[in-house]
Design an enzyme around this catalytic site. Sequence first.
Site, PDB file in Angstrom:
ATOM      1  N   ASN A  11     -50.934  13.260   4.139  1.00  0.00           N
ATOM      2  CA  ASN A  11     -50.744  13.402   5.585  1.00  0.00           C
ATOM      3  C   ASN A  11     -49.840  14.612   5.824  1.00  0.00           C
ATOM      4  O   ASN A  11     -48.650  14.567   5.538  1.00  0.00           O
ATOM      5  CB  ASN A  11     -50.103  12.101   6.100  1.00  0.00           C
ATOM      6  CG  ASN A  11     -49.646  12.205   7.549  1.00  0.00           C
ATOM      7  OD1 ASN A  11     -49.997  13.151   8.257  1.00  0.00           O
ATOM      8  ND2 ASN A  11     -48.867  11.230   7.976  1.00  0.00           N
ATOM      9  N   LYS A  13     -48.940  15.905   8.562  1.00  0.00           N
ATOM     10  CA  LYS A  13     -48.128  15.792   9.786  1.00  0.00           C
ATOM     11  C   LYS A  13     -48.210  17.083  10.608  1.00  0.00           C
ATOM     12  O   LYS A  13     -49.231  17.760  10.590  1.00  0.00           O
ATOM     13  CB  LYS A  13     -46.692  15.411   9.436  1.00  0.00           C
ATOM     14  CG  LYS A  13     -46.652  14.187   8.515  1.00  0.00           C
ATOM     15  CD  LYS A  13     -45.307  13.550   8.426  1.00  0.00           C
ATOM     16  CE  LYS A  13     -45.407  12.333   7.511  1.00  0.00           C
ATOM     17  NZ  LYS A  13     -44.240  11.492   7.519  1.00  0.00           N
ATOM     18  N   HIS A  96     -49.951   5.213  12.706  1.00  0.00           N
ATOM     19  CA  HIS A  96     -48.821   5.726  11.926  1.00  0.00           C
ATOM     20  C   HIS A  96     -47.519   5.432  12.663  1.00  0.00           C
ATOM     21  O   HIS A  96     -47.473   5.501  13.892  1.00  0.00           O
ATOM     22  CB  HIS A  96     -48.984   7.226  11.689  1.00  0.00           C
ATOM     23  CG  HIS A  96     -48.018   7.735  10.659  1.00  0.00           C
ATOM     24  ND1 HIS A  96     -46.710   8.016  10.958  1.00  0.00           N
ATOM     25  CD2 HIS A  96     -48.162   7.958   9.330  1.00  0.00           C
ATOM     26  CE1 HIS A  96     -46.091   8.402   9.846  1.00  0.00           C
ATOM     27  NE2 HIS A  96     -46.955   8.376   8.849  1.00  0.00           N
ATOM     28  N   GLU A  98     -44.980   7.147  13.140  1.00  0.00           N
ATOM     29  CA  GLU A  98     -44.479   8.222  14.003  1.00  0.00           C
ATOM     30  C   GLU A  98     -45.165   8.202  15.366  1.00  0.00           C
ATOM     31  O   GLU A  98     -44.689   8.834  16.313  1.00  0.00           O
ATOM     32  CB  GLU A  98     -44.629   9.574  13.275  1.00  0.00           C
ATOM     33  CG  GLU A  98     -43.551   9.711  12.199  1.00  0.00           C
ATOM     34  CD  GLU A  98     -43.934  10.546  10.993  1.00  0.00           C
ATOM     35  OE1 GLU A  98     -44.887  11.338  11.068  1.00  0.00           O
ATOM     36  OE2 GLU A  98     -43.264  10.374   9.943  1.00  0.00           O
ATOM     37  N   GLU A 166     -46.729   1.054   5.104  1.00  0.00           N
ATOM     38  CA  GLU A 166     -45.711   2.108   5.114  1.00  0.00           C
ATOM     39  C   GLU A 166     -44.443   1.585   5.794  1.00  0.00           C
ATOM     40  O   GLU A 166     -44.347   1.609   7.034  1.00  0.00           O
ATOM     41  CB  GLU A 166     -46.207   3.324   5.889  1.00  0.00           C
ATOM     42  CG  GLU A 166     -47.429   3.990   5.307  1.00  0.00           C
ATOM     43  CD  GLU A 166     -47.497   5.462   5.695  1.00  0.00           C
ATOM     44  OE1 GLU A 166     -47.510   6.299   4.786  1.00  0.00           O
ATOM     45  OE2 GLU A 166     -47.502   5.778   6.889  1.00  0.00           O
ATOM     46  N   GLY A 172     -40.139   9.503   4.659  1.00  0.00           N
ATOM     47  CA  GLY A 172     -39.330  10.718   4.728  1.00  0.00           C
ATOM     48  C   GLY A 172     -37.863  10.524   4.379  1.00  0.00           C
ATOM     49  O   GLY A 172     -37.043  11.399   4.668  1.00  0.00           O
ATOM     50  N   SER A 210     -42.228   7.987   1.010  1.00  0.00           N
ATOM     51  CA  SER A 210     -41.485   8.635  -0.079  1.00  0.00           C
ATOM     52  C   SER A 210     -42.171   8.530  -1.438  1.00  0.00           C
ATOM     53  O   SER A 210     -41.501   8.357  -2.463  1.00  0.00           O
ATOM     54  CB  SER A 210     -40.055   8.098  -0.141  1.00  0.00           C
ATOM     55  OG  SER A 210     -39.359   8.463   1.043  1.00  0.00           O
TER      56      SER A 210
HETATM   57  P1  PGA Z   1     -43.410  10.638   3.304  1.00  0.00           P
HETATM   58  O1  PGA Z   1     -44.384  10.236   4.511  1.00  0.00           O
HETATM   59  O2  PGA Z   1     -44.241  10.639   2.038  1.00  0.00           O
HETATM   60  O3  PGA Z   1     -42.910  11.999   3.641  1.00  0.00           O
HETATM   61  O4  PGA Z   1     -42.334   9.595   3.248  1.00  0.00           O
HETATM   62  C1  PGA Z   1     -45.374   9.257   4.373  1.00  0.00           C
HETATM   63  C2  PGA Z   1     -46.159   9.114   5.643  1.00  0.00           C
HETATM   64  O5  PGA Z   1     -45.595   9.286   6.734  1.00  0.00           O
HETATM   65  O6  PGA Z   1     -47.379   8.844   5.600  1.00  0.00           O
END
Ligand code: PGA
Length: 251
Positions: A11, A13, A96, A98, A166, A172, A210
Amino acid sequence: MPLARPIVFGNWKMYGLRADSRARAEAVAAFARPDHGTVGVFPPFTVLREVVEVVGDRPVVVGGQDCHDRPEGAFTGSISPVMLRDAGAGAVIVGHSERRHGLGEGDDFVRRKAAAARAAGLLVVLCIGETEEEYLAGRRYEVLDRQLAGSLPEGAGPEDLVVAYEPVWAIGTGRTPTLEEIREIHGWLRRELARRLAGGAEVALLYGGSVKPDNAAGILAQPDVDGVLVGGASLDPGQFRHIYEAGGAGR
Ligand code: PGA
């Protein structure tokens, strides 16, 4: 056909202009192998078409990071699943964190997006996960149960649905649940999907949050983990390749 395991999805982003996105896509297309699981990338909308063209007929899934629940309409700033399909996408992420937590999108909207994406012929990557506060309050399963009940699209199955667990506090942050926790949650998810959907036991389950080259092999080795959804580390093709290779020969 169910997706070949391990599944490694990146992803991107809101990162990437045209030149670096092309370079990333070229790198992934160069290491993707038809006999090794399923690899996919989810670029920003502005470069999606270009990534589709760079990938060409190499075995790389290209998907959108979100979509609306309508095929078209007066929804300024939104992209429909039909448009994604038209641009050459084969998949889309919905729910997601976010967007759920960052933009206040609720379960019902997520479910409608997922249903519309399926109807447009896209593979749906449905994300669920608890916040740190919910985790600390011991409410993880309650939250996951509610998200599944509210956002799983009716009639979905292994051909058109992937569920990604997740935990919001792991995205992150460099923190992850323990391998025991990941094993336990994915086992629970497998049973829940089997109970809620015909063919649900075959729906691929991803872990996200992560995932890095140094923890990917351990996570991918857990019995009900069919793959990973990678954010930050997917922006670096070297790290992303390492994670892809860490999945072993597949099963
Ligand atoms: P990350 O994000 O690997 O940077 O923690 C995962 C995600 O948001 O799908």
